[in-house]
Design an enzyme around this catalytic site. Structure first.
Site, PDB file in Angstrom:
ATOM      1  N   LYS A   1       0.821  -1.213   0.000  1.00  0.00           N
ATOM      2  CA  LYS A   1       0.000   0.000   0.000  1.00  0.00           C
ATOM      3  C   LYS A   1       0.850   1.255   0.000  1.00  0.00           C
ATOM      4  CE  LYS A   1      -4.332  -1.889   1.076  1.00  0.00           C
ATOM      5  NZ  LYS A   1      -5.576  -1.989   1.786  1.00  0.00           N
TER       6      LYS A   1
ATOM      7  N   LYS B   1      -4.560 -10.611  -6.642  1.00  0.00           N
ATOM      8  CA  LYS B   1      -5.848 -10.964  -6.025  1.00  0.00           C
ATOM      9  C   LYS B   1      -6.969 -10.035  -6.468  1.00  0.00           C
ATOM     10  CE  LYS B   1      -6.378  -8.496  -1.666  1.00  0.00           C
ATOM     11  NZ  LYS B   1      -6.793  -8.491  -0.289  1.00  0.00           N
TER      12      LYS B   1
ATOM     13  N   LYS C   1     -11.125  -4.798  -4.482  1.00  0.00           N
ATOM     14  CA  LYS C   1     -12.128  -3.763  -4.729  1.00  0.00           C
ATOM     15  C   LYS C   1     -11.496  -2.483  -5.248  1.00  0.00           C
ATOM     16  CE  LYS C   1     -12.991  -4.434   0.125  1.00  0.00           C
ATOM     17  NZ  LYS C   1     -14.042  -4.624   1.040  1.00  0.00           N
TER      18      LYS C   1
HETATM   19  P1  AMP Z   1     -11.100  -6.384   2.920  1.00  0.00           P
HETATM   20  O1  AMP Z   1     -11.934  -6.249   1.705  1.00  0.00           O
HETATM   21  O2  AMP Z   1      -9.680  -6.114   2.628  1.00  0.00           O
HETATM   22  O3  AMP Z   1     -11.655  -5.652   4.099  1.00  0.00           O
HETATM   23  O4  AMP Z   1     -11.170  -7.929   3.276  1.00  0.00           O
HETATM   24  C1  AMP Z   1     -12.270  -8.553   3.898  1.00  0.00           C
HETATM   25  C2  AMP Z   1     -12.047 -10.049   3.952  1.00  0.00           C
HETATM   26  O5  AMP Z   1     -12.087 -10.601   2.634  1.00  0.00           O
HETATM   27  C3  AMP Z   1     -10.702 -10.479   4.537  1.00  0.00           C
HETATM   28  O6  AMP Z   1     -10.874 -11.620   5.337  1.00  0.00           O
HETATM   29  C4  AMP Z   1      -9.862 -10.801   3.339  1.00  0.00           C
HETATM   30  O7  AMP Z   1      -8.891 -11.744   3.644  1.00  0.00           O
HETATM   31  C5  AMP Z   1     -10.898 -11.360   2.373  1.00  0.00           C
HETATM   32  N1  AMP Z   1     -10.513 -11.146   0.967  1.00  0.00           N
HETATM   33  C6  AMP Z   1     -10.268  -9.959   0.350  1.00  0.00           C
HETATM   34  N2  AMP Z   1      -9.969 -10.129  -0.955  1.00  0.00           N
HETATM   35  C7  AMP Z   1     -10.013 -11.480  -1.172  1.00  0.00           C
HETATM   36  C8  AMP Z   1      -9.794 -12.314  -2.319  1.00  0.00           C
HETATM   37  N3  AMP Z   1      -9.482 -11.818  -3.510  1.00  0.00           N
HETATM   38  N4  AMP Z   1      -9.936 -13.654  -2.167  1.00  0.00           N
HETATM   39  C9  AMP Z   1     -10.268 -14.176  -0.983  1.00  0.00           C
HETATM   40  N5  AMP Z   1     -10.490 -13.461   0.130  1.00  0.00           N
HETATM   41  C10 AMP Z   1     -10.369 -12.135   0.055  1.00  0.00           C
END
Ligand code: AMP
Ligand code: TRP
Length: 332
Positions: A115, A197, A200
C-alpha cells in the site's frame, strides 16, 4: 443452557464494494461458522480512513456493507453485528497496543509495503499502525478464532505476537487467537490479471465482481476473463486464469476441484466461463433479493447496529479495563 461455544471475531472494511473475493474468502464462511461459534462481526470503518474518504459516500457505503452482511445471512439475534467506530474501546485499545508493537514489525507487513508503494503520496501513520488496530479488534473480544482470507494471515500472526508479548510482561491477559483460512476461495484472483488478487480497489472494473452486480454484468465479466492460449481445462501451475475459474466454481458449488475438472474436461473455455458465471449468478440471486428488502428498512438496520454496539461494547469494555489495570493505570 450454559453456552460453552468458542468465540469468533472477524471484520470487513467498508471500502469499495463486497467483492466475490470477500464473499468466497470471508463472508460465506462467516455465515457457516455461526452454527459452531459465538460470533462477533464488525464493519471495521475506522480502518478505512488510512485512505481519504468522501464523507457522504463513506457513510452510505458503511450502511450498505452492514445491509449486505445481513442479506448474506449474518444472524444478529444469535450473534453480534456492529460498527467498529461505535465501540470506542477499539481506538483506545489500539493506542495501548501501539506501545507494545515495534516499528520494524509493522514495516515488514506485506500489505503495508504494497500500500505504501501504491499510495506514495499518502503514507500516513495510520497505514503503518493499521495491523495494531486489527489486533485491538480481535484481542478486545478474547476471540478464539478469526476467519480471514489468506492475505490477512500475516496480520493475524502479528496479533498473536503482540498478545503473547503482553501476556508475558503482565500475566495472562489476552486469549491467543487462531486463524481460520478457507481451503477453497481463500484467494480469489482478478479476472483480468489472474496473478494478482481480486481487489475492490482495482481500477479495471472488469477485474472484480461485486456481489451486487446484475446477472448481465456478471456474465459479461466472466466472458471477458483472461485465460491462456491452450485449450485445456485443467488445474495446474501456469494456468492462473483457469485455476481461478475452477476455484471460484468449486467454492460456489461445493464440488472439489477434481470433480469440477472432470465435469468440464473437453469443453471449450467459452462454455466453461458461462457455466461459472451461471453458478455465481444463482448463488448471489437470493442474497441480492434480501439486500433489496433490507436496504429499504432503515429502522431495522438502525435497531441492529445499536444493539450490536451495546453488546460488543460490554465485552470490549471489560477487556480494556483489565488491560489498563495490568499496565498500572488508575481506574476511576
Ligand atoms: P477487505 O476487503 O480487505 O476488508 O477484506 C475482507 C475479507 O475478505 C478479509 O478476510 C480478506 O482476507 C478477504 N478477501 C479480500 N480479498 C479477497 C480475495 N481476492 N480472495 C479471498 N479473500 C479475500
Ligand atoms: N484487515 C482486514 C482486511 O483487510 C479487516 C479487518 C480489520 C479484520 N480488523 C479485523 C479482519 C479483525 C479480521 C479481524 O481484510
Amino acid at each position: 443452557m450454559e453456552d460453552k461455544r468458542k468465540r469468533l471475531f472477524s471484520g470487513i472494511q467498508p471500502s469499495g464494494c463486497i467483492t466475490l473475493g470477500n464473499y468466497l474468502g470471508a463472508v460465506k464462511n462467516w455465515v457457516a461458522l455461526q452454527d459452531e461459534y459465538d460470533c462477533l462481526f464488525s464493519v471495521v470503518d475506522l480502518h478505512c480512513i488510512t485512505v481519504r474518504q468522501d464523507p457522504k459516500e463513506f457513510k452510505n457505503r458503511s450502511l450498505d456493507f452492514f445491509a449486505m452482511l445481513l442479506a448474506a445471512g449474518i444472524d444478529p439475534k444469535e450473534h453480534v453485528l456492529f460498527f467498529q467506530s461505535h465501540v470506542s474501546c477499539h481506538a483506545e485499545m489500539a493506542w495501548l497496543l501501539n506501545c507494545y508493537t515495534y516499528i520494524g514489525e509493522l514495516q515488514r507487513m506485506t500489505q503495508f509495503k504494497d500500500k505504501s508503494a501504491k499510495h506514495a503520496d499518502n503514507i500516513n501513520a495510520g497505514l503503518m499502525t493499521y495491523p495494531v488496530l486489527m489486533a485491538a479488534d480481535i484481542l478486545l473480544y478474547q476471540a478464539d478464532a478469526v476467519p480471514v482470507g489468506a492475505d490477512q494471515k500475516q496480520h493475524l500472526e502479528l496479533t498473536r505476537d503482540i498478545a503473547v508479548r503482553f501476556n508475558h510482561a503482565y500475566g495472562d491477559t489476552f486469549k491467543i487467537p487462531e486463524p481460520i483460512i478457507p481451503k477453497v476461495g481463500a484467494r480469489i484472483m482478478s479476472l483480468q490479471d489472474p496473478t494478482s488478487k481480486m481487489s475492490k480497489s482495482d481500477p479495471n472494473p472488469k477485474a472484480c465482481i461485486s456481489i451486487l452486480d446484475s446477472p448481465d454484468t456478471i456474465m459479461k465479466k466472466f466472458k471477458s476473463a483472461v485465460t491462456d492460449s491452450e485449450a485445456e481445462i485443467a488445474y495446474r501451475e501456469g494456468k492462473d486464469g483457469i485455476n481461478n475459474l475452477l476455484s471460484i466454481y468449486s467454492a460456489v458449488t461445493g464440488t472439489s476441484i477434481e470433480d469440477a475438472v472432470n465435469t468440464f474436461a473437453g469443453q471449450g473455455y467459452g462454455t466453461f466461463k458461462v457455466s461459472v458465471a451461471e453458478a455465481v449468478i444463482e448463488m448471489l440471486r437470493p442474497l441480492q433479493e434480501r439486500y433489496a428488502e433490507i436496504k429499504n428498512d432503515k429502522a431495522y438496520i438502525e435497531s441492529v447496529y445499536k444493539e450490536g454496539a451495546e453488546r460488543a461494547g460490554r465485552i470490549a469494555h471489560r477487556t480494556l479495563t483489565k488491560t489498563m489495570k495490568k499496565i498500572g493505570f488508575m481506574i476511576p
